[in-house]
Motif scaffolding. Sequence first.
Motif, PDB file in Angstrom:
ATOM      1  N   LYS A   1      -3.778   3.186 -11.183  1.00  0.00           N
ATOM      2  CA  LYS A   1      -3.868   2.517  -9.892  1.00  0.00           C
ATOM      3  C   LYS A   1      -2.538   2.620  -9.159  1.00  0.00           C
ATOM      4  O   LYS A   1      -1.475   2.558  -9.771  1.00  0.00           O
ATOM      5  CB  LYS A   1      -4.229   1.032 -10.062  1.00  0.00           C
ATOM      6  CG  LYS A   1      -5.603   0.772 -10.653  1.00  0.00           C
ATOM      7  CD  LYS A   1      -5.975  -0.704 -10.567  1.00  0.00           C
ATOM      8  CE  LYS A   1      -5.074  -1.549 -11.435  1.00  0.00           C
ATOM      9  NZ  LYS A   1      -5.493  -2.977 -11.421  1.00  0.00           N
ATOM     10  N   VAL A   2      -2.611   2.766  -7.840  1.00  0.00           N
ATOM     11  CA  VAL A   2      -1.439   2.676  -6.983  1.00  0.00           C
ATOM     12  C   VAL A   2      -1.685   1.541  -5.999  1.00  0.00           C
ATOM     13  O   VAL A   2      -2.832   1.277  -5.610  1.00  0.00           O
ATOM     14  CB  VAL A   2      -1.163   3.993  -6.229  1.00  0.00           C
ATOM     15  CG1 VAL A   2      -0.808   5.098  -7.197  1.00  0.00           C
ATOM     16  CG2 VAL A   2      -2.363   4.395  -5.391  1.00  0.00           C
ATOM     17  N   GLY A   3      -0.626   0.844  -5.631  1.00  0.00           N
ATOM     18  CA  GLY A   3      -0.852  -0.308  -4.772  1.00  0.00           C
ATOM     19  C   GLY A   3       0.385  -0.793  -4.068  1.00  0.00           C
ATOM     20  O   GLY A   3       1.485  -0.235  -4.208  1.00  0.00           O
ATOM     21  N   LEU A   4       0.195  -1.873  -3.316  1.00  0.00           N
ATOM     22  CA  LEU A   4       1.264  -2.522  -2.565  1.00  0.00           C
ATOM     23  C   LEU A   4       1.310  -3.995  -2.919  1.00  0.00           C
ATOM     24  O   LEU A   4       0.264  -4.661  -2.977  1.00  0.00           O
ATOM     25  CB  LEU A   4       1.031  -2.366  -1.062  1.00  0.00           C
ATOM     26  CG  LEU A   4       1.093  -0.950  -0.484  1.00  0.00           C
ATOM     27  CD1 LEU A   4       0.666  -0.969   0.977  1.00  0.00           C
ATOM     28  CD2 LEU A   4       2.504  -0.371  -0.625  1.00  0.00           C
TER      29      LEU A   4
ATOM     30  N   LEU B   1       1.367 -15.986   2.311  1.00  0.00           N
ATOM     31  CA  LEU B   1       0.717 -16.243   1.031  1.00  0.00           C
ATOM     32  C   LEU B   1       1.737 -16.255  -0.100  1.00  0.00           C
ATOM     33  O   LEU B   1       2.803 -15.641  -0.012  1.00  0.00           O
ATOM     34  CB  LEU B   1      -0.345 -15.173   0.759  1.00  0.00           C
ATOM     35  CG  LEU B   1      -1.484 -15.063   1.779  1.00  0.00           C
ATOM     36  CD1 LEU B   1      -2.327 -13.823   1.486  1.00  0.00           C
ATOM     37  CD2 LEU B   1      -2.351 -16.315   1.747  1.00  0.00           C
ATOM     38  N   ASP B   2       1.387 -16.941  -1.166  1.00  0.00           N
ATOM     39  CA  ASP B   2       2.252 -16.930  -2.347  1.00  0.00           C
ATOM     40  C   ASP B   2       2.232 -15.571  -3.027  1.00  0.00           C
ATOM     41  O   ASP B   2       3.234 -15.132  -3.597  1.00  0.00           O
ATOM     42  CB  ASP B   2       1.808 -18.013  -3.335  1.00  0.00           C
ATOM     43  CG  ASP B   2       1.990 -19.411  -2.766  1.00  0.00           C
ATOM     44  OD1 ASP B   2       2.923 -19.611  -1.962  1.00  0.00           O
ATOM     45  OD2 ASP B   2       1.187 -20.306  -3.109  1.00  0.00           O
ATOM     46  N   SER B   3       1.082 -14.902  -3.004  1.00  0.00           N
ATOM     47  CA  SER B   3       0.989 -13.553  -3.559  1.00  0.00           C
ATOM     48  C   SER B   3      -0.120 -12.788  -2.860  1.00  0.00           C
ATOM     49  O   SER B   3      -1.142 -13.368  -2.473  1.00  0.00           O
ATOM     50  CB  SER B   3       0.734 -13.583  -5.075  1.00  0.00           C
ATOM     51  OG  SER B   3      -0.538 -14.128  -5.363  1.00  0.00           O
ATOM     52  N   LEU B   4       0.085 -11.483  -2.689  1.00  0.00           N
ATOM     53  CA  LEU B   4      -0.916 -10.597  -2.098  1.00  0.00           C
ATOM     54  C   LEU B   4      -0.670  -9.181  -2.581  1.00  0.00           C
ATOM     55  O   LEU B   4       0.393  -8.602  -2.326  1.00  0.00           O
ATOM     56  CB  LEU B   4      -0.857 -10.638  -0.575  1.00  0.00           C
ATOM     57  CG  LEU B   4      -1.772  -9.640   0.166  1.00  0.00           C
ATOM     58  CD1 LEU B   4      -3.241  -9.921  -0.155  1.00  0.00           C
ATOM     59  CD2 LEU B   4      -1.523  -9.692   1.665  1.00  0.00           C
ATOM     60  N   THR B   5      -1.614  -8.616  -3.321  1.00  0.00           N
ATOM     61  CA  THR B   5      -1.520  -7.235  -3.785  1.00  0.00           C
ATOM     62  C   THR B   5      -2.811  -6.495  -3.486  1.00  0.00           C
ATOM     63  O   THR B   5      -3.906  -7.063  -3.564  1.00  0.00           O
ATOM     64  CB  THR B   5      -1.226  -7.145  -5.300  1.00  0.00           C
ATOM     65  OG1 THR B   5      -2.283  -7.796  -6.021  1.00  0.00           O
ATOM     66  CG2 THR B   5       0.095  -7.791  -5.638  1.00  0.00           C
ATOM     67  N   LEU B   6      -2.673  -5.230  -3.131  1.00  0.00           N
ATOM     68  CA  LEU B   6      -3.794  -4.329  -2.876  1.00  0.00           C
ATOM     69  C   LEU B   6      -3.599  -3.097  -3.735  1.00  0.00           C
ATOM     70  O   LEU B   6      -2.475  -2.572  -3.834  1.00  0.00           O
ATOM     71  CB  LEU B   6      -3.852  -3.935  -1.400  1.00  0.00           C
ATOM     72  CG  LEU B   6      -3.940  -5.057  -0.364  1.00  0.00           C
ATOM     73  CD1 LEU B   6      -3.675  -4.499   1.034  1.00  0.00           C
ATOM     74  CD2 LEU B   6      -5.308  -5.709  -0.416  1.00  0.00           C
ATOM     75  N   SER B   7      -4.659  -2.592  -4.354  1.00  0.00           N
ATOM     76  CA  SER B   7      -4.527  -1.408  -5.192  1.00  0.00           C
ATOM     77  C   SER B   7      -5.806  -0.581  -5.160  1.00  0.00           C
ATOM     78  O   SER B   7      -6.899  -1.094  -4.906  1.00  0.00           O
ATOM     79  CB  SER B   7      -4.193  -1.783  -6.640  1.00  0.00           C
ATOM     80  OG  SER B   7      -5.247  -2.506  -7.237  1.00  0.00           O
ATOM     81  N   ALA B   8      -5.647   0.697  -5.437  1.00  0.00           N
ATOM     82  CA  ALA B   8      -6.778   1.628  -5.520  1.00  0.00           C
ATOM     83  C   ALA B   8      -6.475   2.629  -6.623  1.00  0.00           C
ATOM     84  O   ALA B   8      -5.311   2.980  -6.869  1.00  0.00           O
ATOM     85  CB  ALA B   8      -7.005   2.337  -4.204  1.00  0.00           C
ATOM     86  N   GLY B   9      -7.527   3.081  -7.297  1.00  0.00           N
ATOM     87  CA  GLY B   9      -7.300   4.035  -8.369  1.00  0.00           C
ATOM     88  C   GLY B   9      -8.593   4.537  -8.965  1.00  0.00           C
ATOM     89  O   GLY B   9      -9.655   4.478  -8.332  1.00  0.00           O
TER      90      GLY B   9
END
Length: 335
Positions: A208-211, A219-227
């Motif tokens: 997976k690669v993400g931001l 927000l306290d946390s926010l991650t997006l990923s695709a793979g």
Amino acid sequence: MRIRLLLIFAVLFTATDIYAQELEGNLNFHGFADNREYSRSNRFSETIFGMRVSPEVGLLVDSTHRIRIGFNAFHEFGSPKFTTSIAPVAYYQYMKKDWDFYLGAFPRQGLISDFPRAILNDTLSYYRPNIEGMLVKYENENWKQIIFIDWTSRQTATARENFIFGFSGTYKKDLFFVSHHAMMLHNAGPGIPIPNDHVEDNGAASVKVGLDLSKKTFLDSLTLSAGGLISFERIRTVGGWKTPKGMLLELNMEYHKFGIVNSFYKGEGHHLIMGDKFYTAKTYNRTDLTWRPIVYKNLEAKLVLSFHFVDGVVDSQQAFGLRYNLFGSKSLKRK
């Protein structure tokens, strides 16, 4: 068994030619209630309700070497037995700069507990909390890499030989990250051959690669990923490798202890012995609504409401877990 434990304790506490020793103690508690309503998709419904207690004691010999012994006891609520099962905890840990090495029976939590459910099912944290084998970890500011082998069944005349080999890693730089996870289950027969039985290899890998946008939003946390996800399935002497594959998308956000995790899969169905059975479907979406009502020092509680969109129906799941870790140490003077 008792005599062996006494001998081990004797060795630990009579070691005298060592500087800067620390007598350590650790107590882990994990309570959980996991209700899985999977009948609409014709998958296995169950309720997992119980607790685990795992005390450890040992020596931090110096800044490099650690020895621990203890046990991990599981009580499933409703069982007439005081404990449903007891797993030994006994391991050596080597710590040097960015390196860690484990040998023995040691907790999987915090080491390989981040594997995607598609590859290693989350029920392992309930029923198999320890790794029995070896693990090497390298970690610095940007890199993390783990390689392990978990011996799950020793071959006897009637018992099969099983072990899991796997590795995982992450690279982070600013907002960008890339991660990978892989494992292979080797399933061999018992010492006394079974007619028409075959050695089986079953594993999977994901990349997976993400931001990580946590510092760029309110927000306290926010991650997006695709793979992608690929599995490897083979029954030796029967056929060749089968390698179904598909695409993974994930969103993870949290604000003031409330969170949403959405995982989407599209591709071919997989047959993974150690993986989540929902990934036998060609299209699958899981939405988790989370709340952490207790976050205090070494204590954390988490409630998760999950919705599984699969095969044209919606299954549901409600889970609550509480973890507590109590740690203490005492310096020992050299005689």
